[in-house]
Design a protein around this motif. Structure first.
Motif, mmCIF file in Angstrom:
data_model
loop_
_atom_site.group_PDB
_atom_site.id
_atom_site.type_symbol
_atom_site.label_atom_id
_atom_site.label_comp_id
_atom_site.label_asym_id
_atom_site.label_seq_id
_atom_site.Cartn_x
_atom_site.Cartn_y
_atom_site.Cartn_z
ATOM 1 N N GLY A 1 22.707 -26.373 -13.064
ATOM 2 C CA GLY A 1 22.212 -25.930 -14.235
ATOM 3 C C GLY A 1 20.916 -25.943 -14.692
ATOM 4 O O GLY A 1 20.622 -26.261 -15.847
ATOM 5 N N HIS A 2 20.301 -25.850 -13.861
ATOM 6 C CA HIS A 2 18.522 -25.785 -14.237
ATOM 7 C C HIS A 2 18.140 -24.136 -14.207
ATOM 8 O O HIS A 2 18.781 -23.240 -13.660
ATOM 9 N N GLU A 3 17.321 -23.835 -14.943
ATOM 10 C CA GLU A 3 16.562 -22.441 -15.199
ATOM 11 C C GLU A 3 15.597 -22.414 -13.940
ATOM 12 O O GLU A 3 14.798 -23.406 -13.655
ATOM 13 N N PRO A 4 15.892 -21.411 -13.048
ATOM 14 C CA PRO A 4 14.817 -21.627 -11.787
ATOM 15 C C PRO A 4 13.521 -21.331 -11.977
ATOM 16 O O PRO A 4 12.626 -22.207 -11.146
ATOM 17 N N TYR A 5 12.936 -20.819 -13.054
ATOM 18 C CA TYR A 5 11.357 -20.892 -13.421
ATOM 19 C C TYR A 5 10.959 -22.415 -13.714
ATOM 20 O O TYR A 5 9.999 -22.848 -12.952
ATOM 21 N N ALA A 6 11.671 -23.114 -14.583
ATOM 22 C CA ALA A 6 11.224 -24.473 -14.796
ATOM 23 C C ALA A 6 11.192 -25.368 -13.589
ATOM 24 O O ALA A 6 10.420 -26.203 -13.439
ATOM 25 N N TYR A 7 12.442 -24.911 -12.913
ATOM 26 C CA TYR A 7 12.453 -26.052 -11.594
ATOM 27 C C TYR A 7 11.545 -25.591 -10.563
ATOM 28 O O TYR A 7 10.639 -26.642 -10.166
ATOM 29 N N LEU A 8 11.225 -24.460 -10.068
ATOM 30 C CA LEU A 8 10.253 -24.133 -9.225
ATOM 31 C C LEU A 8 8.684 -24.630 -9.832
ATOM 32 O O LEU A 8 7.910 -25.024 -9.225
ATOM 33 N N LYS A 9 8.568 -24.392 -11.038
ATOM 34 C CA LYS A 9 7.210 -24.448 -11.505
ATOM 35 C C LYS A 9 6.918 -26.100 -11.425
ATOM 36 O O LYS A 9 5.856 -26.545 -10.931
ATOM 37 N N ASP A 10 7.917 -27.066 -11.637
ATOM 38 C CA ASP A 10 7.584 -28.489 -11.394
ATOM 39 C C ASP A 10 7.676 -29.124 -9.943
ATOM 40 O O ASP A 10 6.798 -29.580 -9.624
ATOM 41 N N HIS B 1 19.662 -30.980 -6.987
ATOM 42 C CA HIS B 1 21.000 -31.944 -7.680
ATOM 43 C C HIS B 1 20.242 -33.341 -7.936
ATOM 44 O O HIS B 1 21.052 -33.874 -8.783
ATOM 45 N N HIS B 2 19.148 -33.539 -7.755
ATOM 46 C CA HIS B 2 18.477 -34.913 -7.972
ATOM 47 C C HIS B 2 17.356 -34.545 -9.198
ATOM 48 O O HIS B 2 17.047 -35.467 -9.994
ATOM 49 N N TRP B 3 16.962 -33.263 -9.319
ATOM 50 C CA TRP B 3 15.740 -32.978 -10.226
ATOM 51 C C TRP B 3 16.106 -33.029 -11.622
ATOM 52 O O TRP B 3 17.134 -32.871 -12.066
ATOM 53 N N GLN B 4 15.198 -33.909 -12.073
ATOM 54 C CA GLN B 4 15.313 -33.910 -13.697
ATOM 55 C C GLN B 4 14.222 -32.937 -14.332
ATOM 56 O O GLN B 4 13.078 -33.065 -13.979
ATOM 57 N N LYS B 5 14.392 -32.393 -15.467
ATOM 58 C CA LYS B 5 13.147 -31.689 -16.356
ATOM 59 C C LYS B 5 12.440 -32.595 -16.925
ATOM 60 O O LYS B 5 12.983 -33.551 -17.684
#
Length: 511
Positions: free
Chosen positions: A477-486, A505-509
């Protein structure tokens, strides 16, 4: 082990034990050194081939677009190999850093908006107690990108000096994925998502950036991609280990054209996909790129894993089944045989089979939201009688059709695999088919239309790794750009023991 200063005080047994220990340590260091040298030689040889191809004569049989795509691949592979060699040199017992020629970098366009970020010491007082006095500053400019907009980050690091002891204090630059490079994590994430999620080759991104007022050569973009691929590899390794802790996995493979540098035509390579089931707590998929379709590739990926594998009837998995992996068949593949038969000749036998299999799927739709125990009970009471009736019906009709006919082949496909096809009835955690991983492998089919081929084995493996992270981000359920940037922002300083926090699966925005 520390060697005692006075060996004469040791007994003969202690001396022998010490000698054995020291010899063991020497052997381990020699083994590590030999391995490092072998990897170094392999990478150096591969790098020499790529550079020779990059600066040598291009094949006249490739068109302009293919040459452009291949140049991107070669530049990216070179950057990745140079990064691995640099890491290998730094990790060796006696590192001998090789001087790297600094690229000539054009100044960033002055018309771009600037964001000033100040880095000052945490305290205005020196360690000796005196107050620091600012005497100057250093400014580093980095190019950032948010979708559709470029701006420049100006990192301003003030220089502070103590009047009493003349100590110079300056805050360090934040750690970056690309040390001393101009791209921020946001720009790198954009390049990766555009290339591997939106399937935009680097030459197209170069054109898009130029229209936005920033000229970034493809060779530079390729270098960034190659370095990011190496830096993200620890996440893929951690994800691989987690995936193999699951009791049930999906597996599938699809052909991908691959052009090795120096060759005049492509040959068929393969992308393998391994995914968790729709009922698993872990939502993950890993793509694995290989030069062929040999079952050894699947065995190498699975290693010592001995769970239940949902797959089609490809013979490459048979050795894994002989080694302890349990085969779970795909009802969808069996159904397709009858669909093809019905489309070709309006077969009544095929129509009846499709109807009975459709009843099994209707039960699965009702069972989607149930727990494993509830799903198992529903299958026992409603699906198993239908499956038994379907089996008896197939056996009865098989005796009525001639060998070698299309109807016989469709029936034989299911009858020969009946045990594997119906194992899902015995376990509520098992899916009825392999459609999940087939859907997850579709982005590669879309990508083939844009990048035409994989330029090398290394580029295919890099694409598989980065696309694994992007697809896992989507599954969770994550937006790929936001995930990879962080992730790219945090990865340089992330402790190895806390690497799991960056997995999708552990990442939090960030708030």
């Amino acid at each position: 082990m520390k060697t005692p200063s006075n060996l004469s005080q040791l007994s003969p047994d202690q001396l022998r034990h010490l000698a054995v220990t020291l010899m063991s340590q020497v052997e381990e260091k020699d083994k590590a050194l030999r391995h490092s040298e072998q990897v170094n030689q392999k990478l150096t040889y591969e790098l020499a081939l790529l550079k020779r191809h990059a600066f040598g004569k291009r094949s006249e049989q490739l068109n302009v677009l293919q040459i452009s795509l291949l140049e991107d691949v070669v530049d990216t592979d070179i950057a990745a190999i140079e990064t691995e060699l640099e890491d290998l040199t730094l990790a060796s017992p006696t590192p001998t850093p090789t001087p790297k020629k600094a690229p000539k970098r054009s100044p960033l366009p002055p018309e771009l908006p600037r964001i000033e970020i100040y880095h000052d010491p945490g305290s205005e007082h020196c360690a000796c107690g005196c107050k620091l006095r600012r005497i100057g500053e250093e400014i580093s400019e980095k190019l950032d990108y948010t979708p559709g907009v470029f701006h420049v980050e100006r990192h301003i690091r003030g220089k502070w000096v103590c009047k009493q002891c003349e100590t110079l204090t300056q805050a360090p630059m934040p750690a970056q994925i690309i040390d001393k490079g101009i791209p921020t994590a946001g720009l790198l994430a954009q390049v990766l998502v555009a290339k591997y999620a939106d399937h935009l080759p680097l030459y197209r991104q170069e054109q898009i950036f130029a229209r936005a007022g920033v000229a970034i050569p493809r060779s530079t973009l390729a270098e960034w991609v190659g370095i990011c691929g190496v830096r993200l590899q620890p996440l893929i390794k951690a994800l691989h280990e987690l995936l193999l802790s699951e009791p049930v996995l999906h597996a599938d493979e699809t052909p991908v054209p691959m052009l090795a540098p120096g060759k005049k035509k492509t040959h068929r390579a393969y992308l393998w996909a391994y995914a968790t089931t729709p009922y698993a707590g872990l939502k993950a998929v890993i793509y694995d790129f290989s030069e062929g379709r040999s079952g050894q590739h699947a065995r190498d990926f699975l290693g010592e894993w001995r769970g239940k594998l949902v797959c089609d009837d490809y013979s490459g998995y048979k050795q894994s089944f002989a080694n302890g992996v349990t085969e779970i068949g795909c009802i969808a593949h069996a159904r397709r045989k009858f669909v093809d038969l019905h489309v070709a000749g309006k077969s009544q036998i095929a129509e009846q089979a499709i109807d009975l299999i459709g009843q099994l799927y209707q039960i699965e739709r009702e069972a989607q939201t149930l727990t494993a125990e509830e799903r198992q009970r529903l299958r026992d009471t409603r699906a198993r009688p239908i499956a038994d009736a379907l089996h008896r019906w197939m056996l009865a009709h098989r005796q009525k059709v001639p060998n070698g006919s299309a109807t016989a082949k469709a029936l034989d496909y299911s009858l020969k695999r009946w045990v594997a096809l119906t194992r899902y009835l015995d376990d509520g955690e098992l899916p009825i088919d392999n459609n999940r991983v087939e859907n997850l492998i579709r982005p590669w089919a879309l990508g083939r239309r844009n990048w035409l081929f994989a330029g090398s084995l290394r580029s295919g493996q890099r694409a598989a790794s980065i696309m694994s992270l992007i697809q896992c981000a989507k599954l969770n359920g994550h937006e790929p750009y936001a995930y990879l940037k962080d992730v790219l922002e945090r990865l340089p300083t992330q402790k190895a023991s806390q690497l799991y926090e960056l997995l999708p699966h552990h990442w939090q925005k960030p708030a």
